[in-house]
Scaffold this motif. Structure first.
Motif, PDB file in Angstrom:
ATOM      1  N   ILE A   1       2.137   5.465  54.189  1.00 14.70           N
ATOM      2  CA  ILE A   1       1.894   6.097  55.408  1.00 14.70           C
ATOM      3  C   ILE A   1       3.258   7.060  55.488  1.00 14.70           C
ATOM      4  N   VAL A   2       2.911   8.403  55.781  1.00 15.41           N
ATOM      5  CA  VAL A   2       3.983   9.182  55.536  1.00 15.41           C
ATOM      6  C   VAL A   2       4.309   9.864  56.896  1.00 15.41           C
ATOM      7  N   GLN A   3       5.502  10.075  57.415  1.00 16.11           N
ATOM      8  CA  GLN A   3       5.787  11.000  58.658  1.00 16.11           C
ATOM      9  C   GLN A   3       6.676  12.203  58.358  1.00 16.11           C
ATOM     10  N   SER A   4       6.253  13.074  58.912  1.00 15.55           N
ATOM     11  CA  SER A   4       7.210  14.536  58.847  1.00 15.55           C
ATOM     12  C   SER A   4       8.531  14.530  59.413  1.00 15.55           C
ATOM     13  N   THR A   5       9.407  15.346  59.193  1.00 13.88           N
ATOM     14  CA  THR A   5      10.442  15.594  59.939  1.00 13.88           C
ATOM     15  C   THR A   5      10.369  16.528  60.958  1.00 13.88           C
ATOM     16  N   ALA A   6      11.389  16.875  61.758  1.00 15.46           N
ATOM     17  CA  ALA A   6      11.085  17.770  62.555  1.00 15.46           C
ATOM     18  C   ALA A   6      10.991  19.469  62.075  1.00 15.46           C
ATOM     19  N   LYS A   7      11.273  19.360  60.872  1.00 14.23           N
ATOM     20  CA  LYS A   7      11.049  20.760  60.262  1.00 14.23           C
ATOM     21  C   LYS A   7      10.177  21.224  59.720  1.00 14.23           C
ATOM     22  N   ALA A   8       9.440  22.323  59.799  1.00 19.54           N
ATOM     23  CA  ALA A   8       8.162  22.665  59.117  1.00 19.54           C
ATOM     24  C   ALA A   8       8.596  22.742  57.595  1.00 19.54           C
ATOM     25  N   GLY A   9       7.547  22.261  56.857  1.00 19.61           N
ATOM     26  CA  GLY A   9       7.643  22.579  55.560  1.00 19.61           C
ATOM     27  C   GLY A   9       6.663  21.841  54.596  1.00 19.61           C
ATOM     28  N   ARG A  10       6.945  21.529  53.415  1.00 24.52           N
ATOM     29  CA  ARG A  10       5.899  20.895  52.573  1.00 24.52           C
ATOM     30  C   ARG A  10       6.393  19.452  52.247  1.00 24.52           C
ATOM     31  N   ILE A  11       5.540  18.507  52.030  1.00 23.88           N
ATOM     32  CA  ILE A  11       5.910  17.265  51.595  1.00 23.88           C
ATOM     33  C   ILE A  11       4.988  17.004  50.510  1.00 23.88           C
ATOM     34  N   GLN A  12       5.577  16.270  49.245  1.00 24.55           N
ATOM     35  CA  GLN A  12       4.639  16.190  48.135  1.00 24.55           C
ATOM     36  C   GLN A  12       4.890  14.580  47.958  1.00 24.55           C
ATOM     37  N   LEU A  13       3.727  13.961  47.788  1.00 29.25           N
ATOM     38  CA  LEU A  13       3.553  12.584  47.793  1.00 29.25           C
ATOM     39  C   LEU A  13       3.291  12.258  46.398  1.00 29.25           C
ATOM     40  N   THR A  14       3.823  11.549  45.651  1.00 35.25           N
ATOM     41  CA  THR A  14       3.449  11.195  44.075  1.00 35.25           C
ATOM     42  C   THR A  14       3.420   9.602  44.164  1.00 35.25           C
ATOM     43  N   ALA A  15       2.192   9.179  43.449  1.00 34.24           N
ATOM     44  CA  ALA A  15       1.971   7.928  43.051  1.00 34.24           C
ATOM     45  C   ALA A  15       1.997   7.725  41.814  1.00 34.24           C
TER      46      ALA A  15
ATOM     47  N   SER B   1       2.018   4.389  38.335  1.00 34.01           N
ATOM     48  CA  SER B   1       1.765   3.089  37.880  1.00 34.01           C
ATOM     49  C   SER B   1       1.608   2.938  36.475  1.00 34.01           C
ATOM     50  N   PRO B   2       2.469   2.123  35.789  1.00 34.29           N
ATOM     51  CA  PRO B   2       2.271   1.835  34.408  1.00 34.29           C
ATOM     52  C   PRO B   2       0.875   1.997  33.950  1.00 34.29           C
ATOM     53  N   GLY B   3       0.704   2.733  32.817  1.00 36.24           N
ATOM     54  CA  GLY B   3      -0.436   2.776  32.309  1.00 36.24           C
ATOM     55  C   GLY B   3      -1.652   3.508  32.919  1.00 36.24           C
ATOM     56  N   LEU B   4      -1.453   4.113  33.957  1.00 34.11           N
ATOM     57  CA  LEU B   4      -2.277   5.091  34.651  1.00 34.11           C
ATOM     58  C   LEU B   4      -1.699   6.407  34.739  1.00 34.11           C
ATOM     59  N   LYS B   5      -2.387   7.368  34.947  1.00 32.87           N
ATOM     60  CA  LYS B   5      -1.927   8.809  35.131  1.00 32.87           C
ATOM     61  C   LYS B   5      -1.553   8.864  36.485  1.00 32.87           C
ATOM     62  N   SER B   6      -0.300   9.643  36.645  1.00 38.46           N
ATOM     63  CA  SER B   6       0.293   9.627  38.111  1.00 38.46           C
ATOM     64  C   SER B   6      -0.757  10.731  38.802  1.00 38.46           C
ATOM     65  N   GLY B   7      -0.666  10.645  40.208  1.00 37.61           N
ATOM     66  CA  GLY B   7      -1.250  11.632  40.954  1.00 37.61           C
ATOM     67  C   GLY B   7      -0.422  11.856  41.996  1.00 37.61           C
ATOM     68  N   SER B   8      -0.461  13.151  42.755  1.00 31.70           N
ATOM     69  CA  SER B   8       0.190  13.590  43.884  1.00 31.70           C
ATOM     70  C   SER B   8      -0.579  14.430  44.767  1.00 31.70           C
ATOM     71  N   VAL B   9      -0.062  14.568  46.080  1.00 32.79           N
ATOM     72  CA  VAL B   9      -0.639  15.567  47.133  1.00 32.79           C
ATOM     73  C   VAL B   9       0.322  16.218  47.746  1.00 32.79           C
ATOM     74  N   THR B  10       0.229  17.502  48.023  1.00 35.64           N
ATOM     75  CA  THR B  10       1.173  18.255  48.803  1.00 35.64           C
ATOM     76  C   THR B  10       0.589  18.691  50.202  1.00 35.64           C
ATOM     77  N   ILE B  11       1.284  18.104  51.444  1.00 34.64           N
ATOM     78  CA  ILE B  11       0.609  18.408  52.596  1.00 34.64           C
ATOM     79  C   ILE B  11       1.797  19.411  53.368  1.00 34.64           C
ATOM     80  N   THR B  12       1.493  20.441  53.843  1.00 32.96           N
ATOM     81  CA  THR B  12       2.235  21.429  54.539  1.00 32.96           C
ATOM     82  C   THR B  12       2.301  21.341  56.157  1.00 32.96           C
ATOM     83  N   THR B  13       3.293  21.170  56.696  1.00 35.10           N
ATOM     84  CA  THR B  13       3.730  20.933  58.021  1.00 35.10           C
ATOM     85  C   THR B  13       4.148  21.836  58.939  1.00 35.10           C
ATOM     86  N   LYS B  14       3.912  21.989  60.203  1.00 34.07           N
ATOM     87  CA  LYS B  14       4.355  22.799  61.092  1.00 34.07           C
ATOM     88  C   LYS B  14       5.279  22.093  62.020  1.00 34.07           C
TER      89      LYS B  14
END
Length: 78
Positions: free
Chosen positions: A48-62, A64-77
């Protein structure tokens, strides 16, 4: 997706946000909901991700050993 997977997943966040909670849906789990890692339950986990008061981008990366990593980018206002 592997329904029987229970490996640990680590989350990292960059940008204008923070991780405020983790879960895996397992009612019997006693893992800390405020950590940066979660053990999957039935192949699933949740960050669960919470944005700050500033607009911008958030990149969340997951990862796990032995698995390909994944990420998502969220743009906030502001």
């Amino acid at each position: 997706m592997v329904p029987t997977a229970d490996n640990e997943v680590a989350f990292e966040i960059q940008g204008e946000g923070k991780i405020i909670g983790m879960d895996n849906g397992n009612l019997a789990s006693h893992e800390d909901f405020k950590g940066a890692t979660a053990r999957r339950s039935n192949g699933l986990c949740l960050a669960i991700v919470q944005s700050t008061a500033k607009a911008g981008r958030i990149q969340l990366t997951a990862t796990s050993p032995g698995l390909k990593s994944g990420s998502v980018t969220i743009t906030t206002k502001a």
